[in-house]
Write an enzyme that holds these catalytic residues in place. Sequence first.
Site, PDB file in Angstrom:
ATOM      1  NE  ARG A 122      -3.171  -0.786   3.195  1.00 51.30           N
ATOM      2  CZ  ARG A 122      -3.570  -1.176   4.406  1.00 51.30           C
ATOM      3  NH1 ARG A 122      -3.412  -2.428   4.794  1.00 51.30           N
ATOM      4  NH2 ARG A 122      -4.140  -0.325   5.229  1.00 51.30           N
ATOM      5  CG  ASP A 314     -13.094   3.084   6.277  1.00 51.21           C
ATOM      6  OD1 ASP A 314     -12.361   2.894   5.289  1.00 51.21           O
ATOM      7  OD2 ASP A 314     -12.659   3.453   7.385  1.00 51.21           O
ATOM      8  CE  LYS A 341      -9.662   3.425   2.042  1.00 50.87           C
ATOM      9  NZ  LYS A 341      -9.251   4.171   3.261  1.00 50.87           N
ATOM     10  NE  ARG A 389     -13.524  -0.591   6.633  1.00 49.37           N
ATOM     11  CZ  ARG A 389     -13.858  -0.422   7.919  1.00 49.37           C
ATOM     12  NH1 ARG A 389     -15.032  -0.814   8.352  1.00 49.37           N
ATOM     13  NH2 ARG A 389     -13.000   0.132   8.761  1.00 49.37           N
TER      14      ARG A 389
END
Length: 429
Positions: A122, A314, A341, A389
């Site tokens: 990332r 999010d 993400k 998520r």
Amino acid sequence: MDYKVQPATSLQGTLQLPADKSISHRAAMFAALHEGTSVITNFSEAADPHSTLDCLRRLGVEIEEQSGHTIKVEGVGRDGMKTPSTDLDCGNSGTTMRLLSGIITGSGLSARLTGDESLSNRTMRRIIEPLRRMGAHIDAREDDFAPLSISRSAALKPLHFPLPIASAQLKSCVLLAGLFGEKPTEVVETLPSRDHTERLLSLSIVKEGEKKIIRSSRQDPVPQQSYRVPNDFSAAAFWLVAGAIHPDASIRLPKVGLNPSRTGALEILKQMGTDIEITNNHNAGAEPVADIRVKSSRLRPVTITEEIVPNCIDEIPILAIAMLFADGVSKVSGAEELRHKETDRLHALAEMLSAAGAEFEEYADGLKIAGDPDFIPDGAAFKSFHDHRIAMAAAVMGLMGEEPSTVLDGDSTAISYPNFWTDLSMLTN
């Protein structure tokens, strides 16, 4: 580990949600920078904030974990941290790496920050550039990725830094480095992002039209961090959508953090017509908190634009599920950040929607979803891409099917919500 999701005949009950991760990270770091003892209750049990605790211990901070998710932090002040003898392993936590990079730069210590495979891929370029301007020497893989080796030999330089994107982590990184400077560092924000850092540190804020200028320096005392961490709104969002889209639902969520810079999804769900009741408004430290109840609702379509995205970034994976059951076409744009993400979340959502048999289009920066209140998702094996998520969004969608579905690598939910599957079972039984 894979998890099977059974169609739900009803969703009823009260859930004690996990503690807010963003606040838990900051509470521990700021308590370490405070000169004195802080007792933080309802500290997150998720893996990421505990990576922060492990790193702080390696920096010489004494932290005692007590019963009931309570931690006691013996703050060492700005000048009391020690050069670590080993790498600071940030695990999967981008918040840990980015915020600690600011603290390491400000303190003048030398440290090497590492992470797991996901975190190591990332981007860190956004924090590297301003920290170098403040005097840091930073070595990074491809000048972008962890591990990050950080040191500083010259005096810390104050920085006037207009935020290039709406990012609470970038903002916090620069402000934390600025806390160690003799002269103020200024972060200029034009698009709002989470404001936990400036709230919990009581930093100076000046508003000039659409701009917000936040300042930090050595003259800013670091407050004691003794309070109860609110329950996580991002976790609440999954049940708000589950309650809204299910025809027989009533779910109560007590003590949820309702920081205005975090609750864009709440306003979007209200705009969609979700039956939401908010009671028992109060404050926990510097953060607003309340109880929420959601009931079955008839949802309208919605458009989420670039201006709104930072306040619900999010929650977009679960908002996409709400859109799937709305009466019309919904759109998300300006959300290209989702591609950077834990996984490429726009691609992951497209894979999920495709497997469910939904009608949608994927764009470089968003999605268009043709919603239907009577949509029945196909029973399928949904890829989580090891993203918490995505896994939880797939599980909520699976509740609406006629056939069982499977969430592959569903144990990834533990990153932010260790009891997710237990809570889902409780609501459906």
